[in-house]
Design an enzyme around this catalytic site. Structure first.
Site, PDB file in Angstrom:
ATOM      1  CB  SER A  63      -2.525  10.863 -34.644  1.00 42.69           C
ATOM      2  OG  SER A  63      -3.759  11.748 -33.610  1.00 42.69           O
ATOM      3  CE  LYS A  66      -3.814  13.303 -31.347  1.00 40.73           C
ATOM      4  NZ  LYS A  66      -4.908  11.991 -31.567  1.00 40.73           N
ATOM      5  CE1 TYR A 188      -5.323  16.818 -31.359  1.00 41.82           C
ATOM      6  CE2 TYR A 188      -7.049  17.035 -32.913  1.00 41.82           C
ATOM      7  CZ  TYR A 188      -6.179  16.718 -32.439  1.00 41.82           C
ATOM      8  OH  TYR A 188      -6.202  14.844 -32.156  1.00 41.82           O
ATOM      9  CE1 TYR A 239      -5.405   7.660 -31.550  1.00 41.90           C
ATOM     10  CE2 TYR A 239      -4.610   6.176 -33.804  1.00 41.90           C
ATOM     11  CZ  TYR A 239      -4.816   7.367 -33.089  1.00 41.90           C
ATOM     12  OH  TYR A 239      -4.020   8.471 -33.172  1.00 41.90           O
ATOM     13  CB  VAL A 257      -5.014   9.551 -39.614  1.00 42.94           C
ATOM     14  CG1 VAL A 257      -6.473   9.082 -38.798  1.00 42.94           C
ATOM     15  CG2 VAL A 257      -5.829  11.212 -39.361  1.00 42.94           C
TER      16      VAL A 257
HETATM   17  N1  GLN Z   1      -6.177  15.121 -36.676  1.00 41.86           N
HETATM   18  C1  GLN Z   1      -6.125  13.761 -36.830  1.00 41.86           C
HETATM   19  C2  GLN Z   1      -7.432  13.985 -35.635  1.00 41.86           C
HETATM   20  O1  GLN Z   1      -7.909  14.855 -34.541  1.00 41.86           O
HETATM   21  C3  GLN Z   1      -5.387  12.893 -35.511  1.00 41.86           C
HETATM   22  C4  GLN Z   1      -6.196  11.411 -35.786  1.00 41.86           C
HETATM   23  C5  GLN Z   1      -4.540  10.462 -36.042  1.00 41.86           C
HETATM   24  O2  GLN Z   1      -3.671  10.266 -36.191  1.00 41.86           O
HETATM   25  N2  GLN Z   1      -5.194   9.114 -35.283  1.00 41.86           N
HETATM   26  O3  GLN Z   1      -8.900  12.996 -35.949  1.00 41.86           O
END
Ligand code: GLN
Length: 303
Positions: A63, A66, A188, A239, A257
């Site tokens: 993530s 992003k 994505y 989050y 993650v």
């Molecule tokens: N690729 C992961 C997902 O879409 C990214 C989530 C994350 O890093 N929090 O679940």
């Protein structure tokens, strides 16, 4: 400030947490990663670099990607971007469906999965070769041409990405994405699969640290936009743990993650930390602790 000594002291102090949490195993390719790894790198706006442990081992940035997608979308669309995605903290998990249903397909912010899937859709509409342009932008930010997607991770995530597919379908139902669902999802997942190390991430995020207008690979952000991008990291980067990170660390940042966390101390330094074991909110256990201690020892935070 003796940042090198501080990094070394921090590591000793967080060792008791070394076995807490587990790596993201909902993505099969990430379940294979050795969870007992740790790296950290801090780069100052003057360009001094301090590294500790596995700061040059690449990992899946997930993530954190992003933020790069948001920077590109802000550069392309300007303030009109906020018609497609909100900028309020979600207080829910990164992959929550509930809020998206209630809010009729307008994602709360660009850092939850729904929001980043909309960013992927925007880049697909706006760019001729989004995969190539995204990589070119990230490579320019970190100054390394070898940064790349990991297709094994992207495909593995697609094969088990039922929740993200549900999010994309709900978005499409509400008219919030323009392109083919499968195309949006794969782009994505590819963006999430980019691999970088702490050193490369710290370097890339210097662009968001020194608040001077930037242009990388043709994408421009004004000083004001960089400040606003930091505001979104501060409020939405973790989050349903964004408040906790603000409280304990006090810096704008973003987690993934893959176990990476990047944080920015405006006009001072950017810092990247990586350790794959995650807490229940999907944030690196040792990474959170390390950054909490960093701002405690340096007394440098935005508050
Ligand atoms: N690729 C992961 C997902 O879409 C990214 C989530 C994350 O890093 N929090 O679940």
């Amino acid at each position: 400030m003796d940042y090198q000594k501080i990094l070394e002291d921090i590591y000793q102090e967080i060792l008791p947490y070394a076995k807490e949490g587990k790596q993201a195993d909902y993505i099969p390719a990430l379940a294979k990663v050795d969870p007992d790894q740790f790296g950290m790198c801090l780069e100052t706006v003057e360009g001094e670099v301090y590294e500790y442990m596995q700061a040059e081992t690449r990992f899946s940035i997930q993530s954190i990607t992003k933020v790069f997608a948001l920077a590109m979308c802000l550069s392309i669309k300007g303030e009109s971007l906020w018609k497609r995605v909100g900028k309020e903290p979600s207080g829910t998990a990164f992959n929550s469906l509930v809020q998206l249903e209630i809010e009729k397909g307008l994602p709360r912010n660009p850092f939850i999965n729904a929001g980043a899937i909309v960013l992927a859709d925007i880049l697909l509409t706006e760019l001729d070769d989004p995969e190539e342009e995204f990589l070119t932008f990230v490579r320019a930010l970190c100054g390394n041409e070898t940064v790349d997607y990991n297709m094994e991770v992207a495909v593995s995530e697609r094969e088990t990405g039922y929740l993200n597919a549900a999010i994309a379908n709900l978005l499409k139902y509400h008219g919030a994405i323009e392109n083919d669902i499968e195309r949006v999802l794969m782009f994505y997942f590819k963006m999430c699969s980019v691999e970088m190390n702490c050193r490369e991430l710290a370097k890339a995020f210097l662009a968001f640290t020194n608040y001077s207008p930037f242009e990388y690979a043709g994408y421009k952000l004004s000083r004001s936009r960089i400040k606003r991008l930091n505001a979104v990291m501060q409020t939405c980067g973790f989050y349903d743990e964004a408040g906790e990170f603000s409280y304990l660390v006090g810096l704008p940042g973003k987690s993934g993650v893959g176990g990476g966390i990047i944080a920015v101390c405006p006009l001072r330094y950017s810092v990247a930390v990586w350790s794959p074991r995650l807490n229940s909110k999907g944030n690196s256990v040792m990474g959170m602790k390390a950054l909490e201690l960093l701002t405690t020892y340096t007394e440098e935070s935005i508050f």
